[in-house]
Structure formats: C-alpha cells, structure tokens
Design a protein around this motif. Structure first.
Motif, PDB file in Angstrom:
ATOM      1  N   HIS A  92     -24.429 -17.811  -7.724  1.00 60.18           N
ATOM      2  CA  HIS A  92     -23.049 -18.001  -8.161  1.00 60.18           C
ATOM      3  C   HIS A  92     -22.797 -19.498  -8.266  1.00 60.18           C
ATOM      4  O   HIS A  92     -23.179 -20.256  -7.374  1.00 60.18           O
ATOM      5  CB  HIS A  92     -22.093 -17.355  -7.162  1.00 60.18           C
ATOM      6  CG  HIS A  92     -20.678 -17.321  -7.646  1.00 60.18           C
ATOM      7  ND1 HIS A  92     -20.199 -16.340  -8.479  1.00 60.18           N
ATOM      8  CD2 HIS A  92     -19.650 -18.163  -7.433  1.00 60.18           C
ATOM      9  CE1 HIS A  92     -18.931 -16.578  -8.753  1.00 60.18           C
ATOM     10  NE2 HIS A  92     -18.572 -17.676  -8.130  1.00 60.18           N
ATOM     11  N   PRO A  93     -22.140 -19.956  -9.329  1.00 62.95           N
ATOM     12  CA  PRO A  93     -21.929 -21.399  -9.509  1.00 62.95           C
ATOM     13  C   PRO A  93     -21.279 -22.048  -8.289  1.00 62.95           C
ATOM     14  O   PRO A  93     -20.359 -21.489  -7.687  1.00 62.95           O
ATOM     15  CB  PRO A  93     -21.007 -21.464 -10.731  1.00 62.95           C
ATOM     16  CG  PRO A  93     -21.307 -20.208 -11.488  1.00 62.95           C
ATOM     17  CD  PRO A  93     -21.595 -19.169 -10.444  1.00 62.95           C
ATOM     18  N   SER A  94     -21.766 -23.206  -7.954  1.00 60.31           N
ATOM     19  CA  SER A  94     -21.243 -24.021  -6.855  1.00 60.31           C
ATOM     20  C   SER A  94     -21.419 -23.374  -5.490  1.00 60.31           C
ATOM     21  O   SER A  94     -20.735 -23.743  -4.534  1.00 60.31           O
ATOM     22  CB  SER A  94     -19.755 -24.360  -7.077  1.00 60.31           C
ATOM     23  OG  SER A  94     -19.581 -25.027  -8.291  1.00 60.31           O
ATOM     24  N   THR A  95     -22.314 -22.420  -5.401  1.00 65.18           N
ATOM     25  CA  THR A  95     -22.594 -21.773  -4.120  1.00 65.18           C
ATOM     26  C   THR A  95     -24.101 -21.638  -3.952  1.00 65.18           C
ATOM     27  O   THR A  95     -24.874 -21.951  -4.864  1.00 65.18           O
ATOM     28  CB  THR A  95     -21.981 -20.368  -4.010  1.00 65.18           C
ATOM     29  OG1 THR A  95     -22.779 -19.440  -4.763  1.00 65.18           O
ATOM     30  CG2 THR A  95     -20.551 -20.328  -4.504  1.00 65.18           C
ATOM     31  N   GLU A  96     -24.494 -21.149  -2.815  1.00 68.20           N
ATOM     32  CA  GLU A  96     -25.896 -20.784  -2.583  1.00 68.20           C
ATOM     33  C   GLU A  96     -25.971 -19.296  -2.283  1.00 68.20           C
ATOM     34  O   GLU A  96     -26.699 -18.845  -1.405  1.00 68.20           O
ATOM     35  CB  GLU A  96     -26.468 -21.653  -1.469  1.00 68.20           C
ATOM     36  CG  GLU A  96     -26.598 -23.100  -1.965  1.00 68.20           C
ATOM     37  CD  GLU A  96     -26.908 -24.101  -0.894  1.00 68.20           C
ATOM     38  OE1 GLU A  96     -26.373 -23.965   0.224  1.00 68.20           O
ATOM     39  OE2 GLU A  96     -27.681 -25.021  -1.177  1.00 68.20           O
ATOM     40  N   LEU A  97     -25.174 -18.562  -3.020  1.00 65.50           N
ATOM     41  CA  LEU A  97     -25.096 -17.111  -2.886  1.00 65.50           C
ATOM     42  C   LEU A  97     -25.713 -16.477  -4.128  1.00 65.50           C
ATOM     43  O   LEU A  97     -25.413 -16.884  -5.256  1.00 65.50           O
ATOM     44  CB  LEU A  97     -23.641 -16.657  -2.745  1.00 65.50           C
ATOM     45  CG  LEU A  97     -22.832 -17.306  -1.613  1.00 65.50           C
ATOM     46  CD1 LEU A  97     -21.372 -16.900  -1.705  1.00 65.50           C
ATOM     47  CD2 LEU A  97     -23.422 -16.924  -0.253  1.00 65.50           C
ATOM     48  N   ILE A  98     -26.547 -15.492  -3.915  1.00 64.52           N
ATOM     49  CA  ILE A  98     -27.152 -14.804  -5.048  1.00 64.52           C
ATOM     50  C   ILE A  98     -26.069 -14.057  -5.824  1.00 64.52           C
ATOM     51  O   ILE A  98     -25.350 -13.235  -5.259  1.00 64.52           O
ATOM     52  CB  ILE A  98     -28.234 -13.822  -4.566  1.00 64.52           C
ATOM     53  CG1 ILE A  98     -29.405 -14.590  -3.947  1.00 64.52           C
ATOM     54  CG2 ILE A  98     -28.724 -12.945  -5.718  1.00 64.52           C
ATOM     55  CD1 ILE A  98     -30.457 -13.693  -3.299  1.00 64.52           C
ATOM     56  N   ALA A  99     -25.954 -14.381  -7.079  1.00 64.19           N
ATOM     57  CA  ALA A  99     -24.999 -13.666  -7.937  1.00 64.19           C
ATOM     58  C   ALA A  99     -25.680 -12.484  -8.618  1.00 64.19           C
ATOM     59  O   ALA A  99     -25.109 -11.399  -8.727  1.00 64.19           O
ATOM     60  CB  ALA A  99     -24.420 -14.608  -8.983  1.00 64.19           C
ATOM     61  N   SER A 100     -26.901 -12.725  -9.065  1.00 64.04           N
ATOM     62  CA  SER A 100     -27.606 -11.695  -9.819  1.00 64.04           C
ATOM     63  C   SER A 100     -29.099 -11.818  -9.564  1.00 64.04           C
ATOM     64  O   SER A 100     -29.634 -12.940  -9.455  1.00 64.04           O
ATOM     65  CB  SER A 100     -27.310 -11.845 -11.307  1.00 64.04           C
ATOM     66  OG  SER A 100     -27.757 -10.724 -12.024  1.00 64.04           O
ATOM     67  N   PHE A 101     -29.745 -10.689  -9.468  1.00 56.78           N
ATOM     68  CA  PHE A 101     -31.181 -10.663  -9.172  1.00 56.78           C
ATOM     69  C   PHE A 101     -31.712  -9.377  -9.787  1.00 56.78           C
ATOM     70  O   PHE A 101     -31.586  -8.297  -9.217  1.00 56.78           O
ATOM     71  CB  PHE A 101     -31.367 -10.667  -7.644  1.00 56.78           C
ATOM     72  CG  PHE A 101     -32.712 -11.120  -7.177  1.00 56.78           C
ATOM     73  CD1 PHE A 101     -32.929 -12.442  -6.798  1.00 56.78           C
ATOM     74  CD2 PHE A 101     -33.773 -10.235  -7.106  1.00 56.78           C
ATOM     75  CE1 PHE A 101     -34.168 -12.865  -6.344  1.00 56.78           C
ATOM     76  CE2 PHE A 101     -35.013 -10.646  -6.666  1.00 56.78           C
ATOM     77  CZ  PHE A 101     -35.216 -11.965  -6.269  1.00 56.78           C
TER      78      PHE A 101
END
Lengths: 209, 74
Positions: free
Chosen positions: A112-121
C-alpha cells in the motif's frame, strides 16, 4: 530496458504487475535480492562466497513467498513483516528488508502506498476487491483482479472455488465456479474478461491493469 | 483486468478502449492463460527461484489462445 545492475534496476517501474516478473526477467535482470543490487561485475569479483550468499537469499525469498501465501490461505489476509521476521527467526528490521526484497522480486504484488503493508499479492488482494472468493462455502478471500480470480483454484487444490463479483457495466452479479483449473460453472455463460493494457505494459501500473 | 457478463457489457463499460479491443477475451482463454504453470505453481515452495522457467509456457499458451494477437505478446 537493458543493463546489468543497479542502474538498470533504477529504471524499472516501482510497481510490479500481474506479470511484472516477466517484464523484469525478460529484460535480463535477475530476481532482486540484496545481492542482485550489486552490479554483476562486482559479484564476479566477490567469488564463490558471494554467490553462495546470493543463493541463500533466494531460498529465503522462496520461503517468504510461500509463507505469505499460506497466511492468506489460513486467515484471508496478509502477514505483517514482523510476522515474517518471527517465522524466520529474524529481527523485525530484517523482516522489513525481507518484505521489500520479496516485493521487488518480480512477483505480481505491491505494498500500500506510503506503508509497509502488503496491499496485493497475487492471486490474493489484502484490500477488499469486488472479486469475493469462497472456498468450499467459506467466504473470506479477495482476488487481485478478475483474471487472477481464475487462478485462485490453484491455491486451493481439490476444492471448489467460487468467485462472485458485480459486472462493472451493469452491476448485476457474476459467479464463476472452478476446481483445479476446470470451469465448473460460469453465470452467465457469456462471461468474458477484459484488460485495456497489453501485458508488456502491465508492469507500469499493475493496480490500474 | 475485469470480468463482465458478456462482450456487450465489456464494450459498454466506461473503461473500455476501442483501441484495445484485443484485450477482450472469452472466459475459456482467461482460464487457459491463468492455468499456466506461472500461476498454478505458486505453492511449490520454490516459486520465486523458478519464476523465469515458467515464462515460455505462459507465452506459448497466451499466443495460442489469443491467435497470436500482438496485443498479448509478452
């Protein structure tokens, strides 16, 4: 795109796409590991010890990739990098680095933009999409896109996978039922897929594609 | 990359581009392409290392089911 090291990597798009790996690898660029950021001429100078290190890193990327998918399967959402760190006996910062290396490895995934969270995989999405996925009647996953929805059955071998979505034109429902690659039912039978970008451009903006 | 109830619905969609009509494919083609090892081998435990090996097959399947349309050239 051509080149052999950090300069070439710097020219690559920030995002991968459904086949971002193809684009990167077709350009002759190795899968990105910390070592792969070193120009190859330096890698050759580093000798066998360096090469052995690179292989270990690639193995870790394989295991991290597998761990992310298993987490999606188990709970319907992606792991945080601290979970990856814990799973592999790493410090949190090393887990963060591992996540970034994995996401830069040419797989169809992004943060996810500006994060270190997986948005899509791929084939999963960590943010809800309109492609809701049920497996043997349990509904708790989302597909990355309509095309990856057709690949969801490979993640759940032997199980009946149902993808439900609204048609973006009319809002009426779509329902696709698959098992082990076989389309068991498509409602309506006239269902089609559409993408406005050719595959060679997917890497430029996967989320859009 | 989206699914639609029919070709007519896809063409009616606000995101449809006449210049990218080749991006419209029957479900059978989508299932065939996304049935390649590139997509079905994700749980093999060595997917990242092996990803490059899957490219020729998916390119071959894509070319076959799309009639070699240049839009789908990888």
């Amino acid at each position: 795109m051509n080149g052999d090291g950090v300069e070439a990597l710097a020219t690559l798009p920030a995002k991968n796409d459904c086949d971002g790996g193809a684009v990167w690898q077709d350009a002759g660029i190795p899968l990105t590991t910390p070592d792969a950021r070193v120009p190859r001429k330096d890698a050759r100078r580093a000798g066998p010890a360096y090469q052995g290190h690179a292989m270990a890193d690639r193995d870790l990327l394989d295991r991290a990739f597998h761990r992310v998918l298993l987490t999606f399967i188990e709970r319907g959402s992606a792991p945080h990098y601290t979970e990856l760190a814990r799973d592999f006996g790493l410090a949190p910062e090393a887990g963060r680095t591992l996540l970034h290396d994995l996401m830069a490895a040419g797989i169809p995934a992004w943060l996810h933009p500006s994060t270190e969270l997986i948005a899509s995989f791929a084939p999963f999405n960590n943010l809800p999409t309109h492609y809701c996925v049920s497996v043997d009647g349990e509904r708790k996953w989302y597909a990355q896109c309509g095309f990856e929805a057709a690949a969801m059955c490979w993640i759940f071998p032997g199980k009946t996978v149902v993808v439900e979505a609204p048609c973006l034109d009319c809002g009426e429902p779509l329902r696709l039922t698959m098992r082990d690659g076989e389309v068991l039912a498509a409602e309506p039978e006239t269902m089609v897929g559409y993408v406005s970008l050719p595959p060679k451009e997917w890497a430029q903006d996967l989320a859009f594609a | 990359m989206n699914l639609f109830r029919s070709e007519e619905h896809a063409r009616n969609w606000q995101g449809y581009q006449e210049g990218a009509a080749a991006g419209l494919q029957p479900l059978s083609a989508i299932a065939a392409i996304w049935g390649a090892d590139r997509y079905r081998e994700r749980l093999n435990g060595h997917y990242v290392s092996s990803a490059r090996d899957y490219l020729p097959q998916v390119a071959e399947i894509t070319a076959r089911v799309t009639g070699g349309n240049p839009f789908w050239k990888r």
